[in-house]
Design an enzyme around this catalytic site. Structure first.
Site, PDB file in Angstrom:
ATOM      1  N   ASP A 102       0.876  -1.165   0.000  1.00 12.02           N
ATOM      2  CA  ASP A 102       0.000   0.000   0.000  1.00 12.02           C
ATOM      3  C   ASP A 102       0.919   1.222   0.000  1.00 12.02           C
ATOM      4  O   ASP A 102       1.746   1.379   0.903  1.00 12.02           O
ATOM      5  CB  ASP A 102      -0.837  -0.027   1.292  1.00 12.02           C
ATOM      6  CG  ASP A 102      -2.118   0.765   1.177  1.00 12.02           C
ATOM      7  OD1 ASP A 102      -2.104   1.813   0.518  1.00 12.02           O
ATOM      8  OD2 ASP A 102      -3.128   0.338   1.778  1.00 12.02           O
ATOM      9  N   ASP A 203      -2.794   4.814  -2.575  1.00 15.11           N
ATOM     10  CA  ASP A 203      -3.777   5.494  -1.736  1.00 15.11           C
ATOM     11  C   ASP A 203      -4.227   6.812  -2.387  1.00 15.11           C
ATOM     12  O   ASP A 203      -3.386   7.599  -2.850  1.00 15.11           O
ATOM     13  CB  ASP A 203      -3.119   5.785  -0.377  1.00 15.11           C
ATOM     14  CG  ASP A 203      -4.104   6.218   0.685  1.00 15.11           C
ATOM     15  OD1 ASP A 203      -4.947   5.405   1.084  1.00 15.11           O
ATOM     16  OD2 ASP A 203      -4.012   7.387   1.134  1.00 15.11           O
ATOM     17  N   GLU A 262      -6.628   3.650  -5.480  1.00 15.65           N
ATOM     18  CA  GLU A 262      -7.808   3.965  -4.659  1.00 15.65           C
ATOM     19  C   GLU A 262      -8.298   5.354  -5.058  1.00 15.65           C
ATOM     20  O   GLU A 262      -7.519   6.306  -5.036  1.00 15.65           O
ATOM     21  CB  GLU A 262      -7.465   3.936  -3.174  1.00 15.65           C
ATOM     22  CG  GLU A 262      -8.722   4.051  -2.320  1.00 15.65           C
ATOM     23  CD  GLU A 262      -8.533   4.839  -1.045  1.00 15.65           C
ATOM     24  OE1 GLU A 262      -9.346   4.689  -0.122  1.00 15.65           O
ATOM     25  OE2 GLU A 262      -7.582   5.638  -0.957  1.00 15.65           O
ATOM     26  N   HIS A 335     -10.424  -1.651   5.143  1.00 15.00           N
ATOM     27  CA  HIS A 335     -10.193  -1.110   6.482  1.00 15.00           C
ATOM     28  C   HIS A 335     -10.926   0.202   6.730  1.00 15.00           C
ATOM     29  O   HIS A 335     -10.861   0.742   7.831  1.00 15.00           O
ATOM     30  CB  HIS A 335      -8.684  -0.916   6.688  1.00 15.00           C
ATOM     31  CG  HIS A 335      -8.134   0.094   5.727  1.00 15.00           C
ATOM     32  ND1 HIS A 335      -8.077  -0.114   4.366  1.00 15.00           N
ATOM     33  CD2 HIS A 335      -7.636   1.345   5.934  1.00 15.00           C
ATOM     34  CE1 HIS A 335      -7.568   0.962   3.789  1.00 15.00           C
ATOM     35  NE2 HIS A 335      -7.299   1.864   4.710  1.00 15.00           N
ATOM     36  N   ASP A 336     -11.594   0.748   5.706  1.00 13.93           N
ATOM     37  CA  ASP A 336     -12.329   2.014   5.859  1.00 13.93           C
ATOM     38  C   ASP A 336     -13.843   1.821   5.888  1.00 13.93           C
ATOM     39  O   ASP A 336     -14.587   2.786   6.067  1.00 13.93           O
ATOM     40  CB  ASP A 336     -12.017   2.955   4.684  1.00 13.93           C
ATOM     41  CG  ASP A 336     -10.573   3.412   4.648  1.00 13.93           C
ATOM     42  OD1 ASP A 336      -9.940   3.478   5.722  1.00 13.93           O
ATOM     43  OD2 ASP A 336     -10.080   3.709   3.540  1.00 13.93           O
TER      44      ASP A 336
HETATM   45  O1  TEU Z   1      -8.896   6.557   2.248  1.00  8.32           O
HETATM   46  C1  TEU Z   1      -9.454   7.537   1.455  1.00  8.32           C
HETATM   47  C2  TEU Z   1     -10.817   8.064   1.771  1.00  8.32           C
HETATM   48  O2  TEU Z   1     -11.160   9.100   1.265  1.00  8.32           O
HETATM   49  C3  TEU Z   1     -11.802   7.414   2.635  1.00  8.32           C
HETATM   50  O3  TEU Z   1     -12.097   6.128   2.366  1.00  8.32           O
HETATM   51  C4  TEU Z   1     -11.444   7.665   4.070  1.00  8.32           C
HETATM   52  O4  TEU Z   1     -11.124   6.473   4.678  1.00  8.32           O
HETATM   53  C5  TEU Z   1     -12.539   8.288   4.873  1.00  8.32           C
HETATM   54  O5  TEU Z   1     -13.329   7.279   5.388  1.00  8.32           O
HETATM   55  C6  TEU Z   1     -13.392   9.270   4.191  1.00  8.32           C
HETATM   56  O6  TEU Z   1     -14.509   9.520   4.962  1.00  8.32           O
HETATM   57  C7  TEU Z   1      -7.520   6.331   2.214  1.00  8.32           C
HETATM   58  C8  TEU Z   1      -7.157   5.221   3.176  1.00  8.32           C
HETATM   59  O7  TEU Z   1      -7.739   4.024   2.739  1.00  8.32           O
HETATM   60  C9  TEU Z   1      -7.563   5.630   4.551  1.00  8.32           C
HETATM   61  O8  TEU Z   1      -7.376   4.620   5.495  1.00  8.32           O
HETATM   62  C10 TEU Z   1      -6.750   6.845   4.916  1.00  8.32           C
HETATM   63  O9  TEU Z   1      -7.181   7.357   6.143  1.00  8.32           O
HETATM   64  C11 TEU Z   1      -6.854   7.947   3.873  1.00  8.32           C
HETATM   65  O10 TEU Z   1      -6.769   7.473   2.531  1.00  8.32           O
HETATM   66  C12 TEU Z   1      -5.707   8.917   4.039  1.00  8.32           C
HETATM   67  O11 TEU Z   1      -4.502   8.324   3.668  1.00  8.32           O
END
Ligand code: TEU
Length: 566
Positions: A102, A203, A262, A335-336
């Site tokens: 990642d 990311d 992503e 994970h989000d």
């Molecule tokens: O996530 C990007 C993102 O915009 C969302 O999915 C975020 O997790 C948030 O929930 C928006 O409400 C990526 C990563 O997957 C995330 O874990 C990180 O926190 C983020 O980027 C910053 O690097």
């Protein structure tokens, strides 16, 4: 110049995401680590996945659990050492799998030496590596909001300017318009590829090119700061930067690689460009449309509940849009995101297993590369959060704080957090029925879900009709049935709010994927053309091996894949 990486092995691959912090702890400090992962590779090989995507393990202050990197060429001591990482890569390969890192390069940690230099003075050579602006009429340069609440700008006293951070103030955005930044990122990628990794999950990589002049985004009444997708998503130079990166990093390099971007807010039109192999940018993207369908106007914690027809319409639109050019990723969880069985399924005891399997069936039946997030293959559920203090994620913590500050509805905030907080995905992997779900011998950084006493890997590996066994079967089907990779996609009963059905077809064969995504039984006319079709996979016991009638009686969460010649 285009870089074609043939054959495109990843079209028939299934990817497994590991969130290292919560996967397996080998040393009892309550935080998962590389040695823990190494100890569980046999489990992943048994599941049958082809690729492991590892959430960030680089050196990091861990403000956002590693999505804030302070050294791209080292492993955080929390997780282990570079030597252990090399062992992990070797062992993953020995198990016949590949490893994807990642990479978080839209921003760094504020503790990265580049930013430490950049913030030190206006004439520092690294100043332009980040995005610095003067105040505008004594306030922030524009009205852009941070994803983690508040302004996307933080004021720096030392040099009298603001810096931009689309996420936390500890995650300053890099300035990709500076060619030195792009070169530095490419060098990092080459460094890891030389260590043997098989590609990257990039990311928020569609945020790297900001709109010229950083203009205000259209205001929303009642909101001082607004998430400015029009100011940074799919910006003016993003395609050039990605093509340049792929050219410089992969040209002349042999091996099996996979690149996934992503991309919050990405449109189908843009995704087609990003994943058109002839353009040499990326192989697939994570789009966010289908994980936003239950979100209300006030943002992600404004939980609306599911309208299945809307969810289907969204995923079907993506299937159609990338049918000829480009390629879809397929995911419910990461994970989000909250756990899918608690979100789009039904985690009540009587429907938990069937609904977890039904959702897996409709996702894995589509055209694209399926991703499984750790624990999804067990049907892991949301955590029963009750208080604000139980949430550790900075997104949740900041959101709750701002609701209180603005006199908002605390009860609604807590309900929203419980339903969609990212910590739902981050509780420890449930290995067995023992203390802390077998994740750690110490004190886990987030508590294990109390349902680990019955919902765990040890129990499921032994059972032929577990959620785990169903994922295993779906992964095997993906490998053995070219039609799942190549077949076209046609939705059936598109507007039905309860039945999810579609066909996949190649010249000689056809598949019917059909699921009752609800509790009430339904009888569905599928037509005489399916009489005699073989049941490839079902999620309930006693489903006949062949269909004998033009209609199907589907009980609650009944999901089936039929195969027939054409
Ligand atoms: O996530 C990007 C993102 O915009 C969302 O999915 C975020 O997790 C948030 O929930 C928006 O409400 C990526 C990563 O997957 C995330 O874990 C990180 O926190 C983020 O980027 C910053 O690097």
């Amino acid at each position: 110049m285009k870089v074609l990486r043939d054959p495109v092995w990843w079209k028939s691959a299934v990817v497994y995401q590991i969130y290292p912090r919560s996967f397996a702890d080998s040393d009892g400090d309550g935080i998962g680590d590389l040695a823990g992962i190494i100890g569980r590779l046999d489990y992943l090989a048994t599941l049958g996945v082809d690729v492991i995507w590892l959430s960030p393990v680089y050196r990091s202050p861990q403000a956002d659990n590693g999505y804030d990197i302070s050294d791209y060429r080292d492993i955080d001591p929390l997780f282990g050492t570079l030597a252990e990482f090399d062992t992990l890569v070797a062992k993953v390969h020995e198990h016949g799998m590949k490893l994807v890192m990642d990479l978080v390069v839209n921003h760094t940690s504020d503790e990265h030496p580049w930013f430490v230099e950049s913030r030190s003075s206006r004439d520092n050579p690294k100043r332009d590596w980040y995005i610095w602006r003067d105040a505008h009429e004594g306030a922030e340069p524009n009205n852009w909001g941070s994803f983690f609440t508040g302004s996307a700008w933080t004021w720096e006293q030392t040099t009298d300017q603001y810096y931009l951070h689309l996420f936390d103030s500890k995650q300053p955005d890099l300035n990709w318009d500076n060619p030195q930044v792009r070169k530095a990122v490419q060098d990092i990628m080459v460094w890891w590829l030389d260590r043997g990794v098989n590609g990257f999950r990039m990311d928020v990589i569609n945020f790297i090119s900001k709109t010229e002049g950083l203009p205000d985004t259209p205001p929303i009444p009642g909101q001082r700061f607004v998430i400015a997708f029009d100011g940074f998503a799919d910006g003016p130079h993003v395609h050039d930067y990605l093509a340049e990166m792929t050219r410089n990093v992969f040209s002349g390099r042999d091996g099996d690689f996979m690149m996934v971007g992503e991309m919050p807010g990405v449109t189908t039109e843009q995704a087609r460009l990003y994943t058109d192999q002839a353009r040499g940018e990326l192989d697939m993207v994570f789009q966010f449309e289908h994980v936003s369908v239950d979100q209300g106007p006030a943002g992600k914690f404004d939980y609306l509940g599911l309208d299945l027809a809307v969810l289907k319409r969204s995923l079907h639109r993506w299937q159609a849009a990338l049918a000829e050019t480009g390629w879809n990723s397929l995911y419910w969880n990461n994970h989000d995101q909250p756990r899918v069985v608690s979100r789009f399924g039904d985690d009540a005891p009587e429907y938990w297993a069937a609904s977890a399997k039904a959702l897996a069936t409709v996702l894995h039946g589509m055209r694209g590369t399926p991703f499984v997030f750790q624990g999804e293959e067990l049907g892991m559920t949301n955590y029963p959060f009750r208080t604000a203090q139980e949430h550790k994620d900075l997104e949740a913590v900041n959101f709750y704080k701002s609701v209180l500050e603005h006199g908002g509805d605390e009860g609604a905030a807590l309900a929203g957090l419980a339903k969609v907080s990212r910590d739902n995905a981050r509780t420890p992997m449930q290995w067995d029925a023992g203390p802390n779900a077998g994740f750690t011998t110490g004190d886990p950084w987030l508590p294990a879900n109390p349902n680990s006493t019955w919902l765990n890997a040890a129990a499921q590996i032994e059972s032929k009709d577990s959620v785990f066994a169903h994922y295993q079967a779906l992964i095997r089907l993906r490998h053995e049935s070219p039609i799942l990779v190549d077949g076209d996609f046609t939705p059936l009963m598109a507007e039905d709010p309860q039945i999810w059905a579609y066909t996949r077809r190649t010249p000689g064969r056809k598949l019917l994927v059909i699921a009752n995504c609800g509790c009430s039984p339904r009888t569905i006319e599928i037509g005489r053309e399916w009489i005699g079709a073989d049941l490839l996979l079902g999620n309930l016991p006693n489903t006949p091996a062949t269909s004998t009638s033009p209609s199907l009686d589907l009980i609650a969460w009944d999901a089936r894949i039929y195969s027939a010649e054409r």
